[in-house]
Write a protein that holds these residues in place. Structure first.
Motif: not given
Length: 338
Positions: A14-19
């Motif tokens: 999966r793609h996840v958003e992170v800082p």
């Protein structure tokens, strides 16, 4: 925020958003992968054939664009394309100075991109990663070498070069046996053995028909099993299977060298008595790629080795989760313009 590609569980990414990563030290750089590919180990991880449990950032083979550098970085500039070695290393400690860059003394043991070992350094399918000691750790791409061609130089391509180079230096013009089976690295070993002057290259691989055809196209002699009456001074186990490792060792002749790029998660028996009697040397281990990447890039720049045919598919970063989860043999993940 940035996206990073995570392995969640076998068959699920999966793609996840992170800082977004930031510069922490003067020697850091922030880079954006523009051509990434799977290591043969990644393929096993995705298939659930390793002990690594998700979620974690995936990917440790890439060419990247430099986005930002710290005040202490010389010789690198934003916009430059660089190979990002799979391992984290400072380039100056005693181990790095000795060429043992996979065992840098200034990071936790086993530290790397793309696996949860020695900390979380991110993965090279992400939109951006921080590279410590960037001036030493990153290798600029020479003119004439595309990001796509060099995408695997971070690991598999350079590991394959190392697997035959030392043996052929000790025995110039020797015949080489490669036991394939993990996807790409055995084929790369064939290409480098031919480029480095092997008299003949025999390729045995009952597991990957596509790899067999690639090796055949490179001029390898294709056999169903190693010839029993033929000794090899240089052998490579790229099978990842105990039977392939044993076959490579059995085929290694007097004073020969067998190198295994396979990763074995359980103990494997070795034929130590015949190895002893024949003076066979055996090596394995996580590859110290940083010292070898310039040699590999020189061969690519000269057109002596062309990695392009080994890539099985070309996909965009948006499509990476589904494409990699499908178990493709050696997908190349690229950004527009690269």
């Amino acid at each position: 925020m940035i996206r990073r590609l995570e392995f969640v569980r076998p068959g699920t990414l999966r793609h996840v958003e992170v800082p977004a990563p930031e510069l922490r030290e003067d020697g850091d750089a922030i880079v954006r992968p523009v051509a990434s590919t799977t290591c043969d180990l990644d393929r096993a991880v995705i298939a659930g054939l390793t002990p690594f449990e998700g979620p974690f950032a995936l990917g440790h083979e890439a060419v990247a664009e430099v986005l930002e550098v710290g005040d202490g970085v010389r010789g690198l500039r934003p916009g430059q394309l660089v190979v990002v070695p799979w391992h984290i290393c400072c380039g100056t400690c005693a181990a790095c100075a000795d060429g043992r860059t996979a065992n840098c003394e200034r990071v936790p043991r086993h530290a790397m991109y793309g696996l949860p070992l020695g900390g979380d350094f991110g993965g090279l399918f992400s939109d951006a990663v921080r590279v410590p000691w960037a001036e030493h750790a990153l290798v600029p791409l020479p003119a004439g070498v595309s990001a796509r061609a060099a995408a695997s130089a971070s690991d598999n391509l350079t590991d394959a070069y190392r697997s035959v180079a030392s043996g052929l230096r000790a025995a110039p013009g020797a015949e080489v046996l490669v036991m394939g089976g993990t996807g790409s690295i055995g084929v790369y070993a064939v290409a480098f053995a031919k480029a480095l002057g092997a008299a003949a290259v025999v390729y045995v691989d009952p597991y990957e028909p596509a790899a067999v055809e690639l090796a055949r196209g490179l001029g390898a002699e294709i056999l169903d099993e190693p010839p029993r009456a033929r000794d090899f001074r240089v052998t490579v186990d790229a099978s990842g299977r105990p039977a392939g490792l044993r076959a490579a060792l059995d085929a290694t002749g007097p004073s020969g060298h067998c190198h295994s790029v396979g990763i074995y998660f359980a103990d494997v028996a070795l034929p130590l008595f015949p190895m002893y009697m024949n003076g066979v040397t055996f090596s394995t281990g996580r590859p110290d790629v940083l010292p070898g990447i310039p040699d590999v890039l020189d061969l690519l720049a000269a057109g002596t080795v062309d990695p392009a045919p080994v890539f099985s598919d070309i996909v965009g970063y948006d499509d990476a989760p589904a494409a990699l989860a499908a178990g493709l043999r050696k997908p190349l993940v690229v950004r527009d313009g690269h």
